[in-house]
Design a protein around this motif. Structure first.
Motif, short mmCIF file in Angstrom:
data_model
loop_
_atom_site.label_atom_id
_atom_site.label_comp_id
_atom_site.label_asym_id
_atom_site.label_seq_id
_atom_site.Cartn_x
_atom_site.Cartn_y
_atom_site.Cartn_z
N UNK A 172 -3.70 -5.03 5.59
CA UNK A 172 -4.71 -6.00 6.02
C UNK A 172 -5.13 -5.73 7.47
N UNK A 173 -4.16 -5.39 8.31
CA UNK A 173 -4.47 -5.05 9.70
C UNK A 173 -5.38 -3.83 9.76
N UNK A 174 -5.12 -2.85 8.91
CA UNK A 174 -5.95 -1.64 8.87
C UNK A 174 -7.32 -1.94 8.30
N UNK A 175 -7.37 -2.77 7.26
CA UNK A 175 -8.65 -3.15 6.67
C UNK A 175 -9.53 -3.85 7.70
N UNK A 176 -8.96 -4.78 8.45
CA UNK A 176 -9.72 -5.50 9.48
C UNK A 176 -10.20 -4.53 10.55
N UNK A 227 -18.81 -0.86 3.70
CA UNK A 227 -17.59 -1.68 3.68
C UNK A 227 -17.12 -1.97 2.26
N UNK A 228 -17.41 -1.02 1.34
CA UNK A 228 -17.02 -1.21 -0.05
C UNK A 228 -15.52 -1.25 -0.27
N UNK A 229 -14.75 -0.81 0.73
CA UNK A 229 -13.31 -0.86 0.61
C UNK A 229 -12.76 -2.26 0.40
N UNK A 230 -13.54 -3.26 0.76
CA UNK A 230 -13.13 -4.66 0.55
C UNK A 230 -12.86 -4.92 -0.93
N UNK A 231 -13.70 -4.36 -1.81
CA UNK A 231 -13.53 -4.60 -3.25
C UNK A 231 -12.27 -3.91 -3.77
N UNK A 232 -11.97 -2.71 -3.25
CA UNK A 232 -10.76 -1.99 -3.66
C UNK A 232 -9.52 -2.77 -3.23
N UNK A 233 -9.53 -3.22 -1.98
CA UNK A 233 -8.42 -4.00 -1.43
C UNK A 233 -8.19 -5.26 -2.25
#
Length: 363
Positions: free
Chosen positions: A80-84, A48-54
């Motif tokens: 944000x909808x896609x990230x969730x 879930x490292x994409x959280x840091x990029x976001x």
């Protein structure tokens, strides 16, 4: 220009710091990817490292480089909808239908509230086509396709993040030097996203110490899909082709994965180990060599995309034909569809055999 460069560098530094902190948090909270039969890695890894990029990306947009909220906020809500969706999938393994639904919700938010859509397209010898009521469905499918394409190649350390950096860099350059003032503002956002991914990439490159997860792969793919549509409200054939060429590797992998599963009478959502990176590794390339090889091919696609901007219509047509033939040869050589399905190579062999038969004895 200098401000954009400084903010991009700052975003990279922020992303580096956030990733280092998040790695420890992920391990402590057991937000990890556990190896299985389909995985290339053999140890538990934070994901879930994409959280840091976001986080780094939107912090820079909202704080360091304020862009009008009318432009950024719809994209923020959609992504944000896609990230969730990606986070839930990383934690709970969503069904393909639910994952697609989450992506489509994000795409709808961006299209409806951010006015990102394709309404007309000008074709050579034909004129202008109006999409009318088909504009929204086409936009949703376009963004969904790009999102899934990037997600599909996220199978090796640093692959999706590196290919995305190459693709986004090309899109940003085209926006700065070849398109309109409106697209230049989008290019600024693109370079900020490159900075956010670049800060994460060293941790993700082989041997990785953290994974993007679907959280990151879906977010990055979604953003590429959205950015590729920005400024295409009134598109030409070439402007529509450019993003497809830039994302040549993930799109090729996606299209041939669908074709392969249809031929084998499998569901499109069924996972397998016959993607481009799997096939290259089966030919004897190491993990790192495979990633670097795909980076190189992605860079070639990017150069071709840049050439389109200097070409005449017929030059672009020849480029397109060359790309199609080159992709087919590459796909057949690595056996992406199947070892027994290589029509172009078969035709070339037959042609070569006929030439050899026509040669007089002794030559």
């Amino acid at each position: 220009m200098y401000l954009v460069l400084l903010v991009t560098i700052a975003t990279t530094i922020i992303s580096i710091g956030l990733t280092a902190i998040y790695k420890r948090i992920a391990i402590k909270l057991k937000i990890v990817d556990i190896p299985d039969a389909r995985r290339v890695h053999n140890k538990v890894m934070p994901t879930m490292g994409g959280i840091t990029i976001f986080t780094a990306f939107y912090f820079s947009l909202f704080v360091l480089l304020p862009i009008p909220h009318s432009i950024v906020f719809p994209i923020f809500l959609g992504s944000l909808a896609v990230l969730i969706t990606g986070m839930i999938d990383d934690l709970k393994n969503l069904s393909p239908l639910l994952k697609i639904t989450g992506i489509l919700i994000g795409a709808f938010i961006v299209s409806y509230f951010g006015d990102v859509s394709l309404e007309t397209m000008t074709l050579p010898f034909i004129g202008t086509l109006e999409f009318g009521s088909w504009s929204l469905p086409f936009t949703l499918i376009w963004i969904l396709g790009f999102t899934n394409a990037v997600n599909l190649i996220d199978g090796l350390d640093g692959l999706a993040s590196g290919v995305s950096i190459i693709a986004l860099t090309t899109m940003g350059i085209i926006g700065f030097f070849f398109l309109t003032i409106q697209e230049v503002s989008i290019s600024i956002m693109i370079f900020i996203l490159i900075g956010a991914i670049a800060g994460f990439w060293p941790y993700n490159f082989q041997p990785a110490s953290i994974f993007l997860g679907d959280t990151g792969a879906l977010f990055i793919g979604f953003m590429i899909g959205v950015f590729s549509l920005q400024g295409l409200k009134n598109a030409t054939l070439i402007s529509l082709v450019l993003p497809v060429v830039i994302l040549g590797i993930p799109i090729t992998d996606t299209l041939f994965a669908i074709l392969r599963r249809k031929i084998n009478r499998q569901s499109i959502s069924v996972a397998d180990k016959n993607h481009i990176h799997h096939r290259l590794m089966s030919l004897g390339l190491s993990h790192r060599q495979t990633v670097l090889a795909i980076y190189s091919v992605s860079a070639i696609f990017s150069v071709i995309a840049l050439l389109y901007n200097f070409s005449t219509f017929w030059g672009s047509a020849l480029l397109t034909i060359s790309v199609v033939i080159g992709v087919e040869l590459f796909v057949e050589i690595i056996g992406l569809v199947g070892a027994d399905r290589r029509p172009l190579l078969k035709s070339l062999r037959e042609f070569g055999n006929r030439l050899n038969k026509k040669k007089p004895d002794g030559q």
